[in-house]
Design a protein around this motif. Structure first.
Motif, short mmCIF file in Angstrom:
data_model
loop_
_atom_site.label_atom_id
_atom_site.label_comp_id
_atom_site.label_asym_id
_atom_site.label_seq_id
_atom_site.Cartn_x
_atom_site.Cartn_y
_atom_site.Cartn_z
N UNK A 162 0.83 -1.20 0.00
CA UNK A 162 0.00 0.00 0.00
C UNK A 162 0.87 1.26 0.00
N UNK A 163 0.23 2.37 -0.29
CA UNK A 163 0.91 3.68 -0.23
C UNK A 163 1.48 3.91 1.17
N UNK A 164 0.69 3.61 2.19
CA UNK A 164 1.13 3.81 3.56
C UNK A 164 2.34 2.93 3.89
N UNK A 165 2.36 1.72 3.35
CA UNK A 165 3.51 0.84 3.62
C UNK A 165 4.79 1.38 2.97
N UNK A 166 4.67 1.97 1.79
CA UNK A 166 5.86 2.54 1.14
C UNK A 166 6.40 3.69 1.99
N UNK A 167 5.52 4.60 2.40
CA UNK A 167 5.97 5.72 3.23
C UNK A 167 6.53 5.21 4.55
N UNK A 168 5.84 4.23 5.14
CA UNK A 168 6.31 3.67 6.41
C UNK A 168 7.66 2.99 6.27
N UNK A 169 7.88 2.29 5.14
CA UNK A 169 9.16 1.62 4.93
C UNK A 169 10.30 2.63 4.82
N UNK A 170 10.08 3.70 4.07
CA UNK A 170 11.11 4.72 3.94
C UNK A 170 11.35 5.43 5.28
N UNK A 171 10.28 5.65 6.03
CA UNK A 171 10.43 6.27 7.35
C UNK A 171 11.24 5.37 8.28
N UNK A 172 10.99 4.06 8.21
CA UNK A 172 11.76 3.12 9.03
C UNK A 172 13.23 3.12 8.64
N UNK A 173 13.51 3.20 7.35
CA UNK A 173 14.90 3.26 6.90
C UNK A 173 15.58 4.54 7.37
N UNK A 174 14.86 5.66 7.32
CA UNK A 174 15.42 6.91 7.84
C UNK A 174 15.75 6.79 9.32
N UNK A 175 14.87 6.16 10.08
CA UNK A 175 15.11 6.00 11.52
C UNK A 175 16.32 5.11 11.78
N UNK A 176 16.53 4.12 10.92
CA UNK A 176 17.65 3.20 11.10
C UNK A 176 18.97 3.83 10.66
N UNK A 177 18.95 4.49 9.51
CA UNK A 177 20.18 5.03 8.93
C UNK A 177 20.59 6.34 9.60
N UNK A 178 19.61 7.11 10.09
CA UNK A 178 19.85 8.44 10.68
C UNK A 178 20.74 9.29 9.77
N UNK A 179 20.30 9.54 8.55
CA UNK A 179 21.17 10.28 7.62
C UNK A 179 21.39 11.72 8.07
N UNK A 180 22.60 12.19 7.85
CA UNK A 180 22.88 13.62 8.01
C UNK A 180 22.60 14.35 6.70
N UNK A 181 22.57 13.60 5.60
CA UNK A 181 22.20 14.15 4.30
C UNK A 181 21.36 13.14 3.55
N UNK A 182 20.30 13.64 2.89
CA UNK A 182 19.48 12.82 2.01
C UNK A 182 19.57 13.38 0.60
N UNK A 183 19.93 12.53 -0.34
CA UNK A 183 19.97 12.90 -1.75
C UNK A 183 18.74 12.29 -2.42
N UNK A 184 17.91 13.16 -2.97
CA UNK A 184 16.61 12.74 -3.50
C UNK A 184 16.46 13.19 -4.94
N UNK A 185 15.41 12.71 -5.58
CA UNK A 185 15.14 13.06 -6.96
C UNK A 185 14.29 14.32 -7.04
N UNK A 186 13.94 14.73 -8.23
CA UNK A 186 13.28 16.01 -8.49
C UNK A 186 11.77 15.85 -8.32
N UNK A 187 11.16 16.52 -7.33
CA UNK A 187 9.72 16.37 -7.14
C UNK A 187 8.87 17.20 -8.10
N UNK A 188 9.47 18.23 -8.70
CA UNK A 188 8.71 19.15 -9.56
C UNK A 188 9.53 19.49 -10.80
#
Length: 651
Positions: A162-188
């Motif tokens: 589900x959509x919620x599972x995708x967001x939750x999975x990425x949130x869990x990875x953020x909590x585990x990795x604790x990034x000081x920097x996130x490199x992301x793609x272009x939203x707009x």
């Protein structure tokens, strides 16, 4: 603080094309590097050169192609880290959230390097013969999207996510990795300005991946975490002057060749592939224009450091979508406190910072807001610093030039703001509009805001620079495709006139800097497309512009050049700073001896985010500031205010 860098990409080659060489620099520096690949990247399922006319006879193998692309990416990472493309990986299934598992690969002997493959179908087949797309899951048109397990994987079952599972999975990875920097793609992403109808320049999976990433980051922020976020442009790089030099593109090509399997053994070293690597790329990585640039979606500025109230230097940035503010403890102390993270909503990474000299700062940014149905609004927002230099008022919307248009895609392309306050207190805010020209909104001396004004122009980059001259007029400089555009006033508060007589040569994507060089003359600093050397372009005393710029060298690199004019010196002897080819600060300072001309480039420090900034402190000493990939502010200050004095140590 340990630097931890997280990349979230849609397909297995996105980081190699659009985030390198920044990616390889983080790996070479020994940072903790984690990359998440959201989709299976199965495409049309045919792992053969897209230029081969015989590929139409090859039957699609979606599982096989996804497997081989993943193997190619791991080979490229292994080569970037160890030099050995066939270095083994430890492979395991990881439950990210209930009902959604991913495969994690950890590089042998380098536990700080991990890849996660979430394997969401790019296009899952339906009973009707159609395919469901990832963007439909984000927009709510789908309840679930299927995964596509690879051959020999540790996650063997198809999962309905589900959509919620995708967001939750990425949130869990953020909590585990604790990034000081996130490199992301272009939203707009910008549209193709050369087409009459609306044609998006980018892949819809890139945009959707960025949307999921931002949703997870918003939750991560609520847990008290504030990483630096950088967004990278993708297919739209082809529209603008290339911003990598030959050395950087050769390095990029080397790792893409490994990803494409050009150096692969006959038998897969890991036993997972029939044909290692992504053979759709063919035998020449250079045939794709993706090779030639690595550019930020929100062009950084170099004006985020300034002398503010009480004689204290202030620095401004954006951490996890919120305003971040640092301040000197006292005038010219060189000691700092912060960051103070303020405000709400989600700000894009680049701010325009202006204000009257020594007075409170005025900040202008872009704010993104999700709306019902997966849509987004992007508005220009403004806030002002308190008179004592402490807090800030709330963000006030200025909407944007295309705010009332019926097609919401138009207003999502509002450009990075540029802003200036003239001596009378009039605030001028400039942005690139949907038509890829320039629009202006002004606040008059009474504090009243006028409407958006269309200043014209065409095919301008999203990277303007504003200058207030010694006469009190405002000038705007914006790189285009083949030169730099200029808008100027003949009197303070007057109308803006277009000057198209500049002949700078083709500027690279990544910005321009304008400084007042005295005698009513403006000097521009920018990078030359394809070589990345720093260029100086100084107006003649009679107001005319030269026929070309002057090359100043500069250690390669990308992004804008910070500049301060040095008294009684020339364009080559200004204080200059930029992000060099290794992602670190590179500076040139004038020599003590006036007779010694030219630039003197020196690299120092660790990898930095965005671009450096420079300002004179209360004692007249030059201070250079950067925000590192660890999210911390670092500064170097001249040992004395004298021209030619060296910079002191990092603080």
């Amino acid at each position: 603080m340990t630097r931890s860098v997280l990349h979230v990409i849609a397909h297995q080659d996105d980081d190699l094309y659009f985030m390198n060489p920044d990616l390889v620099r983080s790996l070479q520096d020994g940072d903790r590097v984690t990359t998440v690949v959201l989709t299976a990247g199965e495409g049309d399922g045919i792992n053969a050169d897209t230029g081969d006319p015989q590929r139409v006879a090859v039957p699609p193998d979606f599982v096989g192609y996804s497997t081989e692309r993943g193997c190619g990416l791991r080979s490229a990472y292994a080569r970037m880290v160890t030099g050995d493309r066939d270095r083994p990986w430890r492979r395991e299934a990881v439950d990210l959230v209930p009902g959604f598992a991913a495969e994690r690969f950890t590089l042998d002997g380098h536990d700080q390097v991990c890849l996660y493959f979430l394997q969401l179908h790019m296009g899952a087949p339906t009973e009707r013969g159609t395919r469901t797309r990832l963007h439909e899951l984000w927009e709510g048109a789908l309840r679930t999207q299927a995964t596509l397990p690879v051959r020999g994987g540790t996650v063997g079952e198809v999962q309905q996510v589900t959509r919620e599972q995708v967001i939750g999975a990425l949130t869990a990875l953020l909590a585990d990795v604790r990034p000081t920097m996130v490199r992301a793609m272009d939203p707009d992403p910008e549209h193709d300005g050369g087409k009459e109808e609306y044609v998006c320049s980018d892949h819809v999976d890139h945009t959707t991946t960025a949307q999921f990433t931002l949703a997870a980051l918003a939750r991560h922020r609520e847990a008290g975490h504030y990483p630096v976020v950088e967004h990278y442009r993708a297919y739209a790089n082809r529209f603008w002057g290339y911003n990598l030099d030959s050395v950087a593109t050769a390095e990029k090509a080397e790792y893409l060749a490994t990803y494409a399997g050009l150096d692969a053994p006959e038998r897969c070293a890991h036993g997972t592939c029939e044909t290692c690597g992504d053979r759709q790329l063919g035998g020449n990585p250079y045939r794709s224009t993706h090779m030639m640039s690595t550019a930020h979606r929100y062009t950084p500025t170099t004006t985020w450091l300034r002398l503010g109230p009480g004689g204290r230097l202030n620095a401004f940035g954006v951490l996890a979508g919120r305003l971040a503010f640092w301040t000197e403890t006292g005038p010219a102390t060189g000691e700092w406190k912060g960051p103070f993270v303020l405000g709400d909503g989600w700000l894009c990474p680049t701010l325009a910072v202006t204000g009257l000299p020594g007075g409170p700062a005025e900040l202008v940014g872009l704010r993104r807001q999700n709306v019902v149905g997966g849509g987004v609004t992007v508005d220009v927002v403004h806030t002002a610093q308190d008179p004592d230099g402490g807090g800030f008022s709330g963000w006030r919307t200025l909407e944007n030039p295309d705010w009332t248009h019926g097609d919401g895609r138009r207003q999502r392309e509002a450009g990075v703001p540029s802003a200036a306050v003239d001596p009378a207190g009039r605030l001028h805010v400039f942005v690139r509009d949907y038509a890829q020209g320039v629009s202006l909104r002004r606040r008059d001396v009474s504090g009243a805001w006028g409407p958006w004004e269309n200043l014209g122009g065409s095919f301008v980059q999203d990277a303007g620079a504003v200058l207030v001259t010694e006469r009190g007029t405002v000038e705007l400089y914006v790189p285009g495709k083949n030169s730099v555009w200029r808008w100027h006033q003949t009197e303070p508060g007057g109308a803006f006139l277009l000057d198209d007589t500049l002949k700078t040569g083709r500027p690279a994507t990544g910005g321009v800097t304008a400084v007042d060089s005295g005698e009513g003359r403006t000097c521009l600093y920018f990078r030359e497309a394809g070589t990345q050397q720093v260029m100086a372009y100084r107006q003649h005393p009679d107001g005319r512009w030269p026929g070309s710029g002057a090359g100043l060298g500069g250690h390669g690199g990308t992004g804008p050049v910070a500049a301060l004019w040095a008294p009684e010196r020339g364009a080559r002897e200004a204080y200059l700073a930029h992000r060099g080819s290794r992602g670190r600060l590179v500076v040139s300072l004038p020599d003590r001896d006036k007779e010694v001309s030219g630039t003197h480039w020196h690299e120092s420090g660790d990898m930095l985010a965005h671009a450096p900034a420079m300002a004179y402190d209360a004692a007249g000493a030059v201070t250079v500031a950067v925000i590192g990939t660890d999210g911390r502010l670092r500064v170097r200050r001249q040992l004395s205010p004298a021209v030619g004095s060296p910079l002191g140590p990092w603080r």
